[in-house]
Design an enzyme around this catalytic site. Sequence first.
Site, PDB file in Angstrom:
ATOM      1  N   SER A   1       0.970  -1.336   0.014  1.00 16.75           N
ATOM      2  CA  SER A   1       0.074  -0.012  -0.044  1.00 16.75           C
ATOM      3  C   SER A   1       0.942   1.192  -0.069  1.00 16.75           C
ATOM      4  O   SER A   1       0.283   2.428  -0.188  1.00 16.75           O
ATOM      5  CB  SER A   1      -1.139   0.022   1.374  1.00 16.75           C
ATOM      6  OG  SER A   1      -0.058   0.064   2.387  1.00 16.75           O
TER       7      SER A   1
ATOM      8  N   PHE B   1       4.342   1.134   4.516  1.00 18.77           N
ATOM      9  CA  PHE B   1       5.629   0.973   5.155  1.00 18.77           C
ATOM     10  C   PHE B   1       6.475   1.875   4.855  1.00 18.77           C
ATOM     11  O   PHE B   1       7.416   2.364   5.757  1.00 18.77           O
ATOM     12  CB  PHE B   1       5.593  -0.394   5.092  1.00 18.77           C
ATOM     13  CG  PHE B   1       7.185  -1.056   5.716  1.00 18.77           C
ATOM     14  CD1 PHE B   1       7.401  -1.072   6.995  1.00 18.77           C
ATOM     15  CD2 PHE B   1       8.258  -1.202   4.935  1.00 18.77           C
ATOM     16  CE1 PHE B   1       8.700  -1.386   7.583  1.00 18.77           C
ATOM     17  CE2 PHE B   1       9.318  -1.499   5.473  1.00 18.77           C
ATOM     18  CZ  PHE B   1       9.759  -1.722   6.562  1.00 18.77           C
TER      19      PHE B   1
ATOM     20  N   GLN C   1      -2.251  -5.820  11.741  1.00 19.32           N
ATOM     21  CA  GLN C   1      -1.574  -5.072  12.557  1.00 19.32           C
ATOM     22  C   GLN C   1      -1.474  -5.554  13.951  1.00 19.32           C
ATOM     23  O   GLN C   1      -2.382  -6.519  14.020  1.00 19.32           O
ATOM     24  CB  GLN C   1      -1.628  -3.472  12.089  1.00 19.32           C
ATOM     25  CG  GLN C   1      -1.299  -3.139  11.023  1.00 19.32           C
ATOM     26  CD  GLN C   1       0.347  -3.270  10.652  1.00 19.32           C
ATOM     27  OE1 GLN C   1       1.175  -3.601  11.598  1.00 19.32           O
ATOM     28  NE2 GLN C   1       0.862  -2.948   9.416  1.00 19.32           N
TER      29      GLN C   1
ATOM     30  N   GLY D   1       3.703  -5.463  10.110  1.00 14.48           N
ATOM     31  CA  GLY D   1       4.570  -5.075  11.304  1.00 14.48           C
ATOM     32  C   GLY D   1       5.203  -5.966  12.074  1.00 14.48           C
ATOM     33  O   GLY D   1       5.568  -5.903  13.092  1.00 14.48           O
TER      34      GLY D   1
ATOM     35  N   ASP E   1       7.478 -12.231   1.058  1.00 15.32           N
ATOM     36  CA  ASP E   1       8.288 -11.349   0.136  1.00 15.32           C
ATOM     37  C   ASP E   1       9.620 -10.752   1.135  1.00 15.32           C
ATOM     38  O   ASP E   1       9.593 -10.825   2.156  1.00 15.32           O
ATOM     39  CB  ASP E   1       7.634 -10.187  -0.193  1.00 15.32           C
ATOM     40  CG  ASP E   1       7.590  -9.239   0.983  1.00 15.32           C
ATOM     41  OD1 ASP E   1       6.722  -9.205   1.666  1.00 15.32           O
ATOM     42  OD2 ASP E   1       8.338  -8.372   0.672  1.00 15.32           O
TER      43      ASP E   1
ATOM     44  N   CYS F   1      22.158 -27.152  -6.728  1.00 16.05           N
ATOM     45  CA  CYS F   1      21.501 -26.021  -7.596  1.00 16.05           C
ATOM     46  C   CYS F   1      21.370 -26.289  -8.924  1.00 16.05           C
ATOM     47  O   CYS F   1      22.566 -26.453  -9.578  1.00 16.05           O
ATOM     48  CB  CYS F   1      21.927 -24.506  -6.942  1.00 16.05           C
ATOM     49  SG  CYS F   1      20.915 -23.518  -7.516  1.00 16.05           S
TER      50      CYS F   1
ATOM     51  N   CYS G   1      20.355 -23.573 -11.076  1.00 16.78           N
ATOM     52  CA  CYS G   1      20.054 -22.322 -11.666  1.00 16.78           C
ATOM     53  C   CYS G   1      21.526 -22.086 -12.575  1.00 16.78           C
ATOM     54  O   CYS G   1      22.314 -22.797 -12.768  1.00 16.78           O
ATOM     55  CB  CYS G   1      20.240 -21.272 -10.483  1.00 16.78           C
ATOM     56  SG  CYS G   1      21.858 -20.639 -10.044  1.00 16.78           S
TER      57      CYS G   1
ATOM     58  N   HIS H   1      21.075 -16.847  -8.368  1.00 15.47           N
ATOM     59  CA  HIS H   1      21.086 -17.932  -7.650  1.00 15.47           C
ATOM     60  C   HIS H   1      20.347 -17.853  -6.340  1.00 15.47           C
ATOM     61  O   HIS H   1      19.636 -18.883  -6.096  1.00 15.47           O
ATOM     62  CB  HIS H   1      22.674 -18.310  -7.270  1.00 15.47           C
ATOM     63  CG  HIS H   1      22.745 -19.315  -6.039  1.00 15.47           C
ATOM     64  ND1 HIS H   1      22.724 -20.554  -6.364  1.00 15.47           N
ATOM     65  CD2 HIS H   1      22.800 -19.218  -4.853  1.00 15.47           C
ATOM     66  CE1 HIS H   1      22.452 -21.167  -5.143  1.00 15.47           C
ATOM     67  NE2 HIS H   1      22.948 -20.497  -4.332  1.00 15.47           N
TER      68      HIS H   1
END
Lengths: 372, 372
Positions: B73, B76, B177, B204, B254, B292, B294, B323
């Site tokens: 939004s 933050f 929150q 938060g 995220d 891995c 990648c 990576h």
Amino acid sequence: MTPHGVVETPVFMPVGTRGTVRSLGPDDLAAAGSQIVLANTYHLFTRPGHALIRELGGLHRFMAWPGPILTDSGGFQVWSLSKFRTIDEEGVRFRSPLDGAMHALSPEVSVEIQHALGADVIHPLDEFLAHPATREDTERSLDRTLRWARRAQAAHARGPGGGQARPGGQALFGIVQGGAYADVRVRAAGETVALGFDGYAIGGMAVGEPKPIMYELTATVAAVLPAGQPRYLMGVGKPEDLVESVALGIDMFDCVLPTRNARNGQSFTWDGPLTIKQARYERDASPLDRECACYACRHFSRAYLRHLFMADELLAYRLLSLHNVHFFHALMAAMRAAVDAGAFEPFRARFFARYAVSSEAGPRENISASEA
Amino acid sequence: MTPHGVVETPVFMPVGTRGTVRSLGPDDLAAAGSQIVLANTYHLFTRPGHALIRELGGLHRFMAWPGPILTDSGGFQVWSLSKFRTIDEEGVRFRSPLDGAMHALSPEVSVEIQHALGADVIHPLDEFLAHPATREDTERSLDRTLRWARRAQAAHARGPGGGQARPGGQALFGIVQGGAYADVRVRAAGETVALGFDGYAIGGMAVGEPKPIMYELTATVAAVLPAGQPRYLMGVGKPEDLVESVALGIDMFDCVLPTRNARNGQSFTWDGPLTIKQARYERDASPLDRECACYACRHFSRAYLRHLFMADELLAYRLLSLHNVHFFHALMAAMRAAVDAGAFEPFRARFFARYAVSSEAGPRENISASEA
């Protein structure tokens, strides 16, 4: 033909100074149409060192570039990047700007480094003179370069020491110096050809001399070089220089321009250079160049690229570099097609009718320690 | 299911703050296994502006990312990046650090911006409190966040102004929150759920509170959230946090960690973080992580990546970012498989038996203006 594949000429070689073409990986280079890349002996010698690269399987494997690689001798970089250097008949000694360590580079050491790197095309150490130089200095320097060329040939023939076999098929090019004096250039070309190399580089150009002089000297030297062998104009150049030089019979080029200018926000198009940070591109939905098939032009608008550049986002440098390298390769491909069709002059006329030549300084006139 | 495709959970979302996941293009993201990316409303609002992005066809087209996008939004970032800001019932006013211009962000404006960007998942403006905060301040702030959430719902229902149709299928998540007080968090979750959203974000967190408190609060909130809707723990986190939070029932994450730490030379492996500049990797021919798949691990040695990093080459950031993002996605895929097999606890035990948890500060504890 090299040990790592065929190179179609005329060809432009992106510059992978430290074993990377800056923000472009080998996947990007392949997608952009790169056939052969240049790496700098001086830079790899000072960091991470040729012994380390040899230990890890050679430069091709180290940088994961499966195609041909050409290395220079390191002479030009010592001249341009080291503040503390001494040159005598043995070679050059210089202090590394990285850690202050003293290094010695002789014709033999330069070949040894290039053997260790395993490049497909290598060069003998040459002496470099600032422009302008007197005729006397130019002649004296040329004689040394020719003596060093013979020492490089001998070292190359002996192959790497320690009982190892000589790397298969590394080509050794001769470098034609001679400054801004046409008759000295003619002598340089003749004596270098007489020594016998796999190809011929023209060195000491684009170092501040006027463009017409550069073209004239290039033509003069090209006339002396054997027809059946590659001719490489070192450190050149801008798109317009490439077109003019192909007209003079040059086969190979290298320049930092596509990647260095990308980092300054300049891209190249068939209409001429385009500076992405200009306000006029703020809401421009079109690609950098409508005729370009590169990844950046297929996916992104000028507005997006400008946004990335203004926000200092790393992706801006990669996408602009990718486009620029792709453009340089597309230009060479167009010239190859024109040559094959026997229609180079019409191509050249069309190119200059459309391409707005920039009046900015050439690539070598503003040498940066980070990429020269 | 979003307008731009299905997202399998639990999922990690790379952070494309300014419409790019730093040095990674959409081609890199797709290769790394990204399903959905996050973009920051605050950053795109201040530059290049949501009107410009709408004019150019929306954020998906602008950044050439065909998959789902989630936007926050902006609350933050105003809190963390703007030195000059005032908050009242209407919303927040702040001075842009870019050009000093004053901007106002209200629940309605935040939704309008996110409509213009066209993200698949959007969020209501929420008020943000520094940790620690008093119970009284936390309660008062929560009440405002809930009032703002209702205003955002109303604005979202009205759709974009000017007679345009509402963008199809944009989901609106609620943000829970409530600071570090478990009972306030429970009330926040209950009242947010009562308002009715398409999914629920927990905001938060990871702002300086001890890890056990963060996990405890997450568990407390998760217990109140409806089982059939996505639960998103904002701004989290490290690999160990992801594993612990999936155990608590979180679906979406995220964090800037994979790209930010890449630029500091840190990569993530199944054995724990690896700092590429350490001398021990100087001659290390192995990839960052042997397991891995990648692009970086398939082609380059630690020695080469270390060389690029020590030489400040841009390719280092791209390859390490590639990576790291790939590793985060592989970790989530392993967790999805473990959940599907009904064997999450054994997976979790194996993960922690091997992964050397770093004691460094968490992602939010050292907020950088360039990427928070």
